[in-house]
Design an enzyme around this catalytic site. Structure first.
Site, PDB file in Angstrom:
ATOM      1  N   GLU A   1      17.187 -18.148 -73.977  1.00 41.87           N
ATOM      2  CA  GLU A   1      17.914 -19.399 -74.131  1.00 41.87           C
ATOM      3  C   GLU A   1      17.577 -20.369 -73.002  1.00 41.87           C
ATOM      4  OE1 GLU A   1      21.784 -18.191 -76.686  1.00 41.87           O
ATOM      5  OE2 GLU A   1      21.960 -17.796 -74.560  1.00 41.87           O
TER       6      GLU A   1
ATOM      7  N   CYS B   1      18.028 -26.019 -67.600  1.00 42.51           N
ATOM      8  CA  CYS B   1      18.259 -24.693 -67.033  1.00 42.51           C
ATOM      9  C   CYS B   1      17.357 -23.714 -67.786  1.00 42.51           C
ATOM     10  CB  CYS B   1      19.736 -24.345 -67.211  1.00 42.51           C
ATOM     11  SG  CYS B   1      20.151 -22.710 -66.625  1.00 42.51           S
TER      12      CYS B   1
ATOM     13  N   CYS C   1      18.050  -8.994 -67.982  1.00 43.40           N
ATOM     14  CA  CYS C   1      17.987  -8.916 -66.513  1.00 43.40           C
ATOM     15  C   CYS C   1      18.143  -7.461 -66.123  1.00 43.40           C
ATOM     16  CB  CYS C   1      19.127  -9.752 -65.914  1.00 43.40           C
ATOM     17  SG  CYS C   1      19.034  -9.947 -64.127  1.00 43.40           S
TER      18      CYS C   1
ATOM     19  N   CYS D   1      28.569 -11.363 -65.249  1.00 43.77           N
ATOM     20  CA  CYS D   1      27.528 -12.155 -65.920  1.00 43.77           C
ATOM     21  C   CYS D   1      27.200 -11.572 -67.294  1.00 43.77           C
ATOM     22  CB  CYS D   1      26.279 -12.171 -65.042  1.00 43.77           C
ATOM     23  SG  CYS D   1      24.869 -12.966 -65.820  1.00 43.77           S
TER      24      CYS D   1
ATOM     25  N   GLY E   1      17.973 -13.984 -66.372  1.00 46.69           N
ATOM     26  CA  GLY E   1      17.019 -13.254 -65.555  1.00 46.69           C
ATOM     27  C   GLY E   1      17.062 -13.596 -64.078  1.00 46.69           C
ATOM     28  N   GLU E   2      16.414 -12.728 -63.306  1.00 46.86           N
ATOM     29  CA  GLU E   2      16.321 -12.905 -61.848  1.00 46.86           C
ATOM     30  C   GLU E   2      14.903 -13.416 -61.549  1.00 46.86           C
ATOM     31  OE1 GLU E   2      18.028 -12.858 -58.823  1.00 46.86           O
ATOM     32  OE2 GLU E   2      15.999 -13.443 -58.292  1.00 46.86           O
TER      33      GLU E   2
ATOM     34  N   SER F   1      17.512 -20.107 -58.349  1.00 46.66           N
ATOM     35  CA  SER F   1      18.707 -19.350 -57.982  1.00 46.66           C
ATOM     36  C   SER F   1      18.384 -17.860 -57.973  1.00 46.66           C
ATOM     37  CB  SER F   1      19.822 -19.628 -58.995  1.00 46.66           C
ATOM     38  OG  SER F   1      20.941 -18.819 -58.712  1.00 46.66           O
TER      39      SER F   1
ATOM     40  N   SER G   1      23.280 -16.651 -55.224  1.00 46.48           N
ATOM     41  CA  SER G   1      24.517 -16.209 -55.870  1.00 46.48           C
ATOM     42  C   SER G   1      25.287 -15.368 -54.863  1.00 46.48           C
ATOM     43  CB  SER G   1      24.190 -15.372 -57.106  1.00 46.48           C
ATOM     44  OG  SER G   1      23.568 -16.186 -58.061  1.00 46.48           O
ATOM     45  N   PHE G   2      26.140 -16.000 -54.093  1.00 45.18           N
ATOM     46  CA  PHE G   2      26.778 -15.320 -52.970  1.00 45.18           C
ATOM     47  C   PHE G   2      28.028 -14.552 -53.432  1.00 45.18           C
ATOM     48  CE2 PHE G   2      28.351 -15.110 -48.525  1.00 45.18           C
ATOM     49  CZ  PHE G   2      27.200 -14.598 -47.981  1.00 45.18           C
ATOM     50  N   HIS G   3      29.005 -15.302 -53.922  1.00 44.87           N
ATOM     51  CA  HIS G   3      30.129 -14.764 -54.690  1.00 44.87           C
ATOM     52  C   HIS G   3      31.136 -13.855 -53.988  1.00 44.87           C
ATOM     53  CE1 HIS G   3      28.064 -16.615 -57.931  1.00 44.87           C
ATOM     54  NE2 HIS G   3      27.255 -15.641 -58.234  1.00 44.87           N
TER      55      HIS G   3
ATOM     56  N   ASN H   1      33.126 -18.496 -66.121  1.00 47.55           N
ATOM     57  CA  ASN H   1      33.009 -18.771 -67.557  1.00 47.55           C
ATOM     58  C   ASN H   1      33.170 -17.466 -68.314  1.00 47.55           C
ATOM     59  OD1 ASN H   1      32.410 -21.593 -67.289  1.00 47.55           O
ATOM     60  ND2 ASN H   1      30.423 -20.967 -66.485  1.00 47.55           N
TER      61      ASN H   1
ATOM     62  N   CYS I   1      27.146 -21.502 -67.359  1.00 46.33           N
ATOM     63  CA  CYS I   1      26.558 -20.520 -66.429  1.00 46.33           C
ATOM     64  C   CYS I   1      27.014 -19.117 -66.780  1.00 46.33           C
ATOM     65  CB  CYS I   1      27.062 -20.742 -65.006  1.00 46.33           C
ATOM     66  SG  CYS I   1      26.449 -22.173 -64.233  1.00 46.33           S
TER      67      CYS I   1
HETATM   68  N1  SAH Z   1      19.690 -14.406 -61.701  1.00 44.22           N
HETATM   69  C1  SAH Z   1      19.847 -15.566 -60.931  1.00 44.22           C
HETATM   70  C2  SAH Z   1      19.889 -16.831 -61.750  1.00 44.22           C
HETATM   71  C3  SAH Z   1      20.679 -16.831 -63.028  1.00 44.22           C
HETATM   72  S1  SAH Z   1      22.393 -16.863 -62.951  1.00 44.22           S
HETATM   73  C4  SAH Z   1      21.074 -15.455 -60.063  1.00 44.22           C
HETATM   74  O1  SAH Z   1      21.842 -14.533 -60.255  1.00 44.22           O
HETATM   75  O2  SAH Z   1      21.218 -16.273 -59.171  1.00 44.22           O
HETATM   76  C5  SAH Z   1      22.862 -18.522 -62.500  1.00 44.22           C
HETATM   77  C6  SAH Z   1      24.239 -18.597 -61.803  1.00 44.22           C
HETATM   78  O3  SAH Z   1      25.338 -18.383 -62.727  1.00 44.22           O
HETATM   79  C7  SAH Z   1      24.384 -17.554 -60.724  1.00 44.22           C
HETATM   80  O4  SAH Z   1      24.994 -18.067 -59.566  1.00 44.22           O
HETATM   81  C8  SAH Z   1      25.321 -16.564 -61.387  1.00 44.22           C
HETATM   82  O5  SAH Z   1      25.933 -15.750 -60.450  1.00 44.22           O
HETATM   83  C9  SAH Z   1      26.236 -17.468 -62.136  1.00 44.22           C
HETATM   84  N2  SAH Z   1      27.015 -16.786 -63.177  1.00 44.22           N
HETATM   85  C10 SAH Z   1      26.682 -15.686 -63.862  1.00 44.22           C
HETATM   86  N3  SAH Z   1      27.660 -15.364 -64.746  1.00 44.22           N
HETATM   87  C11 SAH Z   1      28.627 -16.295 -64.612  1.00 44.22           C
HETATM   88  C12 SAH Z   1      29.864 -16.534 -65.288  1.00 44.22           C
HETATM   89  N4  SAH Z   1      30.270 -15.753 -66.274  1.00 44.22           N
HETATM   90  N5  SAH Z   1      30.597 -17.601 -64.901  1.00 44.22           N
HETATM   91  C13 SAH Z   1      30.162 -18.424 -63.930  1.00 44.22           C
HETATM   92  N6  SAH Z   1      28.981 -18.261 -63.284  1.00 44.22           N
HETATM   93  C14 SAH Z   1      28.227 -17.213 -63.613  1.00 44.22           C
HETATM   94 FE1  SF4 Z   2      20.953 -11.164 -63.524  1.00 39.32          FE
HETATM   95 FE2  SF4 Z   2      21.697 -13.419 -62.219  1.00 39.32          FE
HETATM   96 FE3  SF4 Z   2      23.212 -12.428 -64.213  1.00 39.32          FE
HETATM   97 FE4  SF4 Z   2      23.077 -11.142 -61.883  1.00 39.32          FE
HETATM   98  S1  SF4 Z   2      23.930 -13.202 -62.228  1.00 39.32           S
HETATM   99  S2  SF4 Z   2      22.932 -10.174 -63.933  1.00 39.32           S
HETATM  100  S3  SF4 Z   2      20.949 -11.491 -61.307  1.00 39.32           S
HETATM  101  S4  SF4 Z   2      21.124 -13.216 -64.416  1.00 39.32           S
END
Ligand code: SAH
Ligand code: SF4
Length: 414
Positions: free
Chosen positions: A138, A151, A158, A165, A217-218, A249, A271-273, A348, A391
């Site tokens: 997508e 995006c 992944c 996610c 994906g990463e 990212s 993606s710190f979180h 989300n 996201c």
């Molecule tokens: N794999 C990479 C890039 C894709 S994810 C990464 O993890 O950085 C893009 C962003 O969306 C990342 O910061 C991820 O942590 C965030 N993300 C993933 N699932 C989410 C969700 N359900 N709600 C909000 N952000 C989310």
């Molecule tokens: Fe993969 Fe990024 Fe989702 Fe983590 S947040 S599972 S690294 S796509």
């Protein structure tokens, strides 16, 4: 191709097939299979899309182009493909007829096939694309007042299993090729009608002005293809997006962060979180391999190595998990000294997700603490939620090998 050989076993172990019925995909708002041209993906000819200039030169020489002409031919063909958006060699009118015929015999200019396009109430567009092997990824286009962001995905699924996610619930099927990554931008430009018209005045406003590698994906586990794709995208004679309009990212693949600075030079988001290793281990399991301290050390080096500005810290707001005042204060302490902006992402939701979004009051209070410490702390407005384009909501419904909801919950430590 860089594969995640350093990952802990649990991240790469095969997953059992889902025994429950999959959640129903969101109903598409608009699904116009007929207005978008479908393109064949596999023809046996070499696809020129995504080749770097050097690779294109080698391919042309292998097809019989004399060495001394090769550089010029690369320049001409490059402009046709990436500046004018031409797909047919016959239209490359500054090349001789016989040469055009030779090119058509050996090569093609092929993009992923558009399976569906959905348009959200807020104008966000989500494309479901089919690539070689029948896999699907997508791509999301997000129009805003002052810019338009695409995006793009870097992998089908992944290998990582971030517990919040949706993509992380789908196992990795394969890395995308450079052509499939560049192809996502070209598909969007096709759909938006963004190729220049010969003879028309040059239009400086761009519909796709920014690109973020934040889809499925990463990207740093597909480093070489992502780097080559970005070389094509950044080339000033073609798609011409500057490195400062591209943000990659990563979940924190520490050994590839310095290479990203040196070999791509784009902006970086991470993606710190979470603000403790215990919580980050649960949310972003790659933290068990490279923890917060190691990640921060590599991020400190990034701005100098890439000669770029601040790093974006992405922070998903999960109710009761990582959203306390203490978390906000710890976050500020951790990133001290790093030029940074903190992007707060309201969680989300997706079917079966093991978390809830923090309340708006909580998100605003968290943002306020960070802002008062001197950092920009924008709250990312969810876009395209009605079409599951926000996201972390991306996932190709057709892929097999989904995790069960029980597995998702277990990985989240619930
Ligand atoms: N794999 C990479 C890039 C894709 S994810 C990464 O993890 O950085 C893009 C962003 O969306 C990342 O910061 C991820 O942590 C965030 N993300 C993933 N699932 C989410 C969700 N359900 N709600 C909000 N952000 C989310
Ligand atoms: Fe993969 Fe990024 Fe989702 Fe983590 S947040 S599972 S690294 S796509």
């Amino acid at each position: 191709m860089t594969m995640p050989d350093a990952l802990p076993l649990s991240d790469t172990a095969p997953l059992s097939a889902d025994s429950r019925p999959a959640p129903a995909p969101a109903a598409p708002v608009v699904q116009d299979l007929h207005t978008i041209p479908r393109r064949p993906v596999q023809t046996g000819r070499i696809n020129l899309v995504g080749l770097t200039r050097d690779q294109l030169r080698d391919a042309l020489i292998a097809a019989g182009t004399p060495d001394r002409q090769a550089r010029m031919r690369v320049g001409q063909i490059w402009q046709w493909i990436y500046h004018w958006g031409v797909r047919d060699f016959a239209g490359m009118t500054n090349l001789g007829k016989d040469y055009r015929a030779l090119l058509a015999e050996r090569f093609e200019i092929a993009l992923p096939e558009v399976v569906t396009r959905q348009i959200s109430d807020d104008g966000t567009r989500k494309y479901l694309l089919r690539i070689a092997g029948g896999h699907e990824v997508e791509t999301v286009y997000i129009p805003e007042d002052s810019r338009g962001t695409l995006c793009v995905s870097s992998q089908v699924g992944c290998t990582l299993t971030c517990s919040f996610c949706h993509t992380g619930t789908q196992k990795l099927v394969r890395n995308l090729t450079a052509g499939e990554i560049v192809g996502q931008l070209m598909v969007a430009r096709d759909d938006l009608g963004e190729w220049p018209q010969p003879g028309a005045p040059r239009d400086e406003t761009r519909l796709v002005s920014n690109l973020v590698l934040m889809g499925m994906g990463e990207p740093l586990y597909n480093f070489d293809n992502v780097r080559d794709a970005m070389k094509v995208v950044m080339d000033g004679e073609g798609l011409s997006l500057s490195r400062r309009r591209i943000t990659l990212s990563t979940s924190g693949v520490v050994p590839e962060i310095a290479r990203t600075a040196q070999e791509i030079g784009c902006l970086l988001a991470v993606s710190f979180h979470a603000t403790t290793d215990a919580v980050r281990d649960r949310l972003v399991p790659i933290n068990k391999r490279w923890n917060i301290e190691e990640l921060l050390a590599s991020l400190r080096e990034y701005p100098r190595l890439s000669n770029s500005e601040r790093i974006t810290f992405e922070y998903v707001m999960l109710d009761g998990v990582n959203d306390s005042d203490d978390d906000a204060r710890r976050l500020v302490r951790l990133i001290q000294g790093i030029p940074a902006k903190i992007n707060l992402i309201p969680f989300n939701e997706w079917p079966g997700a093991p978390y809830r979004r923090s309340s708006w009051d909580r998100i605003e209070r968290f943002a306020d603490i960070i802002y008062k410490a001197g950092y920009a702390s924008p709250i990312r407005t969810p876009r395209g939620e009605d079409i599951m384009a926000a996201c972390g909501q991306l996932k190709s419904a057709t892929e097999r090998g989904r995790k069960t909801q029980a597995q998702v919950a277990a990985e989240a430590g619930l």
